[in-house]
Design a protein around this motif. Structure first.
Motif, mmCIF file in Angstrom:
data_model
loop_
_atom_site.group_PDB
_atom_site.id
_atom_site.type_symbol
_atom_site.label_atom_id
_atom_site.label_comp_id
_atom_site.label_asym_id
_atom_site.label_seq_id
_atom_site.Cartn_x
_atom_site.Cartn_y
_atom_site.Cartn_z
ATOM 1 N N LYS A 55 1.072 -1.064 0.042
ATOM 2 C CA LYS A 55 0.134 -0.043 -0.081
ATOM 3 C C LYS A 55 0.810 1.228 -0.065
ATOM 4 C CE LYS A 55 -4.164 -2.212 1.833
ATOM 5 N NZ LYS A 55 -5.213 -2.077 2.995
ATOM 6 N N LEU A 56 0.728 2.068 -0.949
ATOM 7 C CA LEU A 56 1.598 3.124 -1.263
ATOM 8 C C LEU A 56 0.963 4.521 -0.953
ATOM 9 C CD1 LEU A 56 3.572 2.079 -4.398
ATOM 10 C CD2 LEU A 56 4.095 1.691 -1.869
ATOM 11 N N SER A 57 1.186 5.337 -0.467
ATOM 12 C CA SER A 57 0.751 6.705 -0.187
ATOM 13 C C SER A 57 0.476 7.622 -1.517
ATOM 14 C CB SER A 57 1.593 7.513 0.815
ATOM 15 O OG SER A 57 1.560 6.766 1.999
ATOM 16 N N SER A 58 -0.729 8.267 -1.546
ATOM 17 C CA SER A 58 -0.958 9.086 -2.565
ATOM 18 C C SER A 58 -0.629 10.513 -2.212
ATOM 19 C CB SER A 58 -2.477 9.118 -3.056
ATOM 20 O OG SER A 58 -3.167 9.578 -1.968
ATOM 21 N N LYS A 59 -0.715 11.374 -3.089
ATOM 22 C CA LYS A 59 -0.390 12.850 -2.876
ATOM 23 C C LYS A 59 -1.314 13.380 -1.649
ATOM 24 C CE LYS A 59 1.434 13.837 -7.186
ATOM 25 N NZ LYS A 59 1.051 14.632 -8.578
ATOM 26 N N ALA A 60 -2.451 12.625 -1.672
ATOM 27 C CA ALA A 60 -3.620 13.315 -0.646
ATOM 28 C C ALA A 60 -3.397 12.372 0.794
ATOM 29 C CB ALA A 60 -4.950 12.887 -1.152
ATOM 30 N N GLY A 61 -2.249 11.736 0.726
ATOM 31 C CA GLY A 61 -2.087 10.786 1.962
ATOM 32 C C GLY A 61 -2.683 9.575 2.149
ATOM 33 N N GLU A 62 -3.537 9.163 1.426
ATOM 34 C CA GLU A 62 -4.196 8.043 1.454
ATOM 35 C C GLU A 62 -3.398 6.948 1.123
ATOM 36 O OE1 GLU A 62 -7.987 7.536 -1.090
ATOM 37 O OE2 GLU A 62 -7.075 9.252 -2.112
ATOM 38 N N GLN A 63 -3.860 5.439 1.665
ATOM 39 C CA GLN A 63 -3.045 4.499 1.239
ATOM 40 C C GLN A 63 -3.648 3.475 0.263
ATOM 41 O OE1 GLN A 63 -0.039 3.001 3.270
ATOM 42 N NE2 GLN A 63 -0.018 5.195 3.242
ATOM 43 N N ILE A 64 -2.939 3.413 -1.107
ATOM 44 C CA ILE A 64 -3.491 2.798 -2.070
ATOM 45 C C ILE A 64 -2.901 1.580 -2.442
ATOM 46 C CG2 ILE A 64 -3.993 3.206 -4.814
ATOM 47 C CD1 ILE A 64 -3.850 6.068 -4.093
ATOM 48 N N PRO A 65 -3.669 0.419 -2.405
ATOM 49 C CA PRO A 65 -2.992 -1.015 -2.961
ATOM 50 C C PRO A 65 -2.555 -0.910 -4.295
ATOM 51 C CG PRO A 65 -5.392 -1.187 -2.766
ATOM 52 C CD PRO A 65 -5.085 0.238 -2.319
ATOM 53 N N TYR A 66 -1.430 -1.387 -4.497
ATOM 54 C CA TYR A 66 -0.682 -1.623 -5.701
ATOM 55 C C TYR A 66 -0.367 -3.201 -6.042
ATOM 56 C CZ TYR A 66 0.219 3.193 -6.943
ATOM 57 O OH TYR A 66 -0.050 4.567 -7.273
ATOM 58 N N VAL A 75 11.016 -3.962 -12.486
ATOM 59 C CA VAL A 75 9.944 -4.273 -11.752
ATOM 60 C C VAL A 75 9.123 -2.984 -11.701
ATOM 61 C CG1 VAL A 75 9.704 -3.880 -9.138
ATOM 62 C CG2 VAL A 75 11.546 -5.007 -9.805
ATOM 63 N N SER A 76 7.827 -3.171 -11.536
ATOM 64 C CA SER A 76 6.730 -2.038 -11.866
ATOM 65 C C SER A 76 5.712 -2.090 -10.647
ATOM 66 C CB SER A 76 5.892 -2.558 -13.171
ATOM 67 O OG SER A 76 5.027 -1.620 -13.628
ATOM 68 N N TYR A 77 5.044 -1.118 -10.356
ATOM 69 C CA TYR A 77 4.087 -0.770 -9.365
ATOM 70 C C TYR A 77 2.894 -0.201 -10.235
ATOM 71 C CZ TYR A 77 7.470 -2.074 -5.864
ATOM 72 O OH TYR A 77 8.506 -2.637 -5.255
ATOM 73 N N ILE A 78 1.942 -1.045 -9.966
ATOM 74 C CA ILE A 78 0.564 -0.522 -10.833
ATOM 75 C C ILE A 78 -0.480 -0.725 -9.958
ATOM 76 C CG2 ILE A 78 -0.938 -1.312 -12.651
ATOM 77 C CD1 ILE A 78 1.704 -0.867 -13.944
ATOM 78 N N PRO A 79 -1.311 0.365 -9.726
ATOM 79 C CA PRO A 79 -2.545 0.424 -8.476
ATOM 80 C C PRO A 79 -3.430 -0.619 -9.108
ATOM 81 C CG PRO A 79 -2.234 2.409 -10.064
ATOM 82 C CD PRO A 79 -1.402 1.647 -10.627
#
Length: 95
Positions: free
Chosen positions: A23-34, A46-50
């Motif tokens: 789970k990576l942080s977005s600009k708004a500070g929310e945790q988004i699963p990737y 390596v690639s990180y895709i939402p």
């Protein structure tokens, strides 16, 4: 949704494994699963895709029958990543 250790196809990496689900942080500070994807053919890629709303095509691998058909009669303009996918599926087919 794909799970960790799944082998899938990414239009940018080709055959890859879901190595992690961070789970990576977005600009708004929310945790988004990737999906943390690692190329099977080039371990340095390596690639990180939402997980949701991604623009990159992610899908299950083609079937053994489709792969065999593709390798037996490849079109002239067959994409390198699709060729690798077909070869991977045939080589890893459980008989």
């Amino acid at each position: 949704m794909f799970e960790k250790k799944d082998i899938i196809f990414s239009e940018t990496l080709g055959v890859c494994q879901v190595a992690e689900l961070p789970k990576l942080s977005s600009k708004a500070g929310e945790q988004i699963p990737y999906y943390g994807l690692k190329s099977i053919y080039d371990k340095s890629k390596v690639s990180y895709i939402p997980v949701e709303h991604h623009q990159v095509q992610l899908r299950e691998l083609i079937s053994y029958e489709e792969a065999k058909k593709l390798l037996d009669n490849p079109p002239e303009n067959l994409d390198k990543l699709l060729l690798q996918e077909a070869e991977y599926v045939v080589a890893n087919h459980k008989k």
